[in-house]
Motif scaffolding. Structure first.
Motif, PDB file in Angstrom:
ATOM      1  N   ASN A  35      51.513  -8.354 -53.841  1.00  0.00           N
ATOM      2  CA  ASN A  35      49.845  -7.925 -53.095  1.00  0.00           C
ATOM      3  C   ASN A  35      49.833  -8.680 -51.773  1.00  0.00           C
ATOM      4  O   ASN A  35      49.830  -9.889 -51.656  1.00  0.00           O
ATOM      5  N   LEU A  48      48.391  -9.109 -44.598  1.00  0.00           N
ATOM      6  CA  LEU A  48      47.389  -9.496 -45.982  1.00  0.00           C
ATOM      7  C   LEU A  48      48.000 -10.007 -47.414  1.00  0.00           C
ATOM      8  O   LEU A  48      48.360  -9.779 -47.766  1.00  0.00           O
ATOM      9  N   GLN A  49      47.551 -10.573 -47.699  1.00  0.00           N
ATOM     10  CA  GLN A  49      48.051 -11.815 -48.999  1.00  0.00           C
ATOM     11  C   GLN A  49      46.721 -12.051 -49.631  1.00  0.00           C
ATOM     12  O   GLN A  49      45.424 -12.540 -49.288  1.00  0.00           O
ATOM     13  N   VAL A  50      47.424 -11.004 -50.834  1.00  0.00           N
ATOM     14  CA  VAL A  50      45.727 -10.826 -51.190  1.00  0.00           C
ATOM     15  C   VAL A  50      46.434 -11.472 -52.949  1.00  0.00           C
ATOM     16  O   VAL A  50      46.515 -11.112 -53.892  1.00  0.00           O
ATOM     17  N   VAL A  55      41.821 -14.022 -50.254  1.00  0.00           N
ATOM     18  CA  VAL A  55      42.096 -13.380 -49.968  1.00  0.00           C
ATOM     19  C   VAL A  55      42.760 -12.901 -48.244  1.00  0.00           C
ATOM     20  O   VAL A  55      41.719 -14.338 -47.232  1.00  0.00           O
ATOM     21  N   THR A  77      42.358  -3.969 -51.824  1.00  0.00           N
ATOM     22  CA  THR A  77      41.574  -4.577 -52.596  1.00  0.00           C
ATOM     23  C   THR A  77      40.340  -5.166 -52.459  1.00  0.00           C
ATOM     24  O   THR A  77      40.077  -4.306 -51.699  1.00  0.00           O
ATOM     25  N   LYS A  79      38.416  -7.735 -53.082  1.00  0.00           N
ATOM     26  CA  LYS A  79      38.173  -9.254 -53.086  1.00  0.00           C
ATOM     27  C   LYS A  79      37.654  -9.347 -51.982  1.00  0.00           C
ATOM     28  O   LYS A  79      38.684  -8.534 -50.433  1.00  0.00           O
ATOM     29  N   LEU A  81      37.950 -11.497 -47.696  1.00  0.00           N
ATOM     30  CA  LEU A  81      38.523 -12.119 -46.870  1.00  0.00           C
ATOM     31  C   LEU A  81      37.994 -13.374 -47.228  1.00  0.00           C
ATOM     32  O   LEU A  81      36.757 -13.294 -46.999  1.00  0.00           O
TER      33      LEU A  81
END
Length: 291
Positions: A35, A48-50, A55, A77, A79, A81
């Motif tokens: 992730n 990028l951190q999901v 996010v 993803t 989802k 931001l």
């Protein structure tokens, strides 16, 4: 009249070239941890951190790349931001801010990033909505991110971001993996602050931390730990040259100062051996002046 037409043609060509230089840029995604991803394109690396419901994006590269970046992020993803963190104010890290900013997004950066973007007359969509002075803990549903300001390093507004649970750090341009660093003296950077910032990162993370640098490949704790002695050595050598009365031009031409590191490829990047010698020389002169 001919001069005017030539000038207009030149401006058109330069503008076209500036646009076209991004046409062939490919966004490459590297998985850092589950992730957590590093997006490589042109300019600074993006992290990028999901999360479970949030996010986080760190840095936004150049504006002309935003559509390509959005397409790649959508592949990772679906989802939306939630947060966009800027590690500093340079355009290769903040250029896409406005294109990613929505009512659901909060841009976070150091107060000096806000100051410099405002001074450059950026529109409101570029500007941070949350500013920090020293450190800020971004509390997410499933993780806490530490955003930590470092003083007079690459600029006067640098922050590194430590994802505590995932054990990943984005250093911004406080670290150029595999190449000499650019230290923006006109924006408050300094060689001493740069070295101190890297030491602060090492004391914050641990030996298993994965490092996303501002530029270059994903790195390890040891990669950064080995980088610091190089900068200390160059600083020491150039300080001796200054103490011995050597001029800026003499230091610029003295290949022996960086010879060891040039052979390892550090001078093959954006900053040449001559440039890093003059950057450090100028920094030390400025530091001595302000003591």
């Amino acid at each position: 009249m001919k001069k005017l037409l030539f000038a207009l043609t030149l401006i058109t060509v330069l503008f076209s070239n500036a646009q076209n230089r991004f046409d062939n840029v490919e966004i490459i995604t590297h998985e850092v941890n589950q992730n957590v991803y590093m997006l490589e394109g042109a300019g600074g690396n993006i992290l990028l951190q999901v999360g479970e419901s949030e996010v986080v994006m760190i840095d936004s590269q150049y504006a002309p790349l935003s559509d390509k970046l959005k397409k790649e992020i959508a592949r990772i993803t679906d989802k939306p931001l939630t947060y966009l963190i800027n590690t500093h104010h340079h355009g290769d890290h903040t250029g896409g801010n406005e294109n990613f900013n929505t009512d659901q997004v909060t841009i976070i950066a150091h107060t000096n990033v806000m100051k410099r973007l405002t001074e450059s007359e950026k529109s409101k969509g570029f500007l941070p909505e949350k500013v920090l002075e020293e450190a800020y803990e971004l509390s997410l549903v499933d993780e806490n991110n530490l955003i930590i300001h470092v003083h007079h390093a690459h600029t006067d507004g640098d922050s590194f971001v430590y994802l505590t649970k995932n054990n990943v750090v984005h250093t911004g341009d406080v670290y150029f993996n595999g190449s000499y660093p650019f230290i923006d003296l006109n924006s408050g950077g300094s060689i001493t602050g740069y070295i101190n910032a890297q030491k602060q990162i090492l004391t914050t993370i641990n030996e298993k931390t994965k490092i996303v640098p501002g530029h270059g490949a994903i790195a390890s704790y040891n990669d950064l730990a080995d980088y610091i002695p190089m900068l200390v050595d160059l600083k020491t050598q150039i300080q001796k040259e200054i103490s011995d009365g050597k001029t800026r031009e003499q230091v610029e031409k003295n290949n022996s100062i960086t010879k060891k590191y040039d052979a390892e490829g550090f001078g093959d990047g954006y900053i040449s051996p001559e440039k890093i010698r003059t950057i450090i020389y100028d920094s030390l002169i400025l530091e001595a002046t302000h003591k």
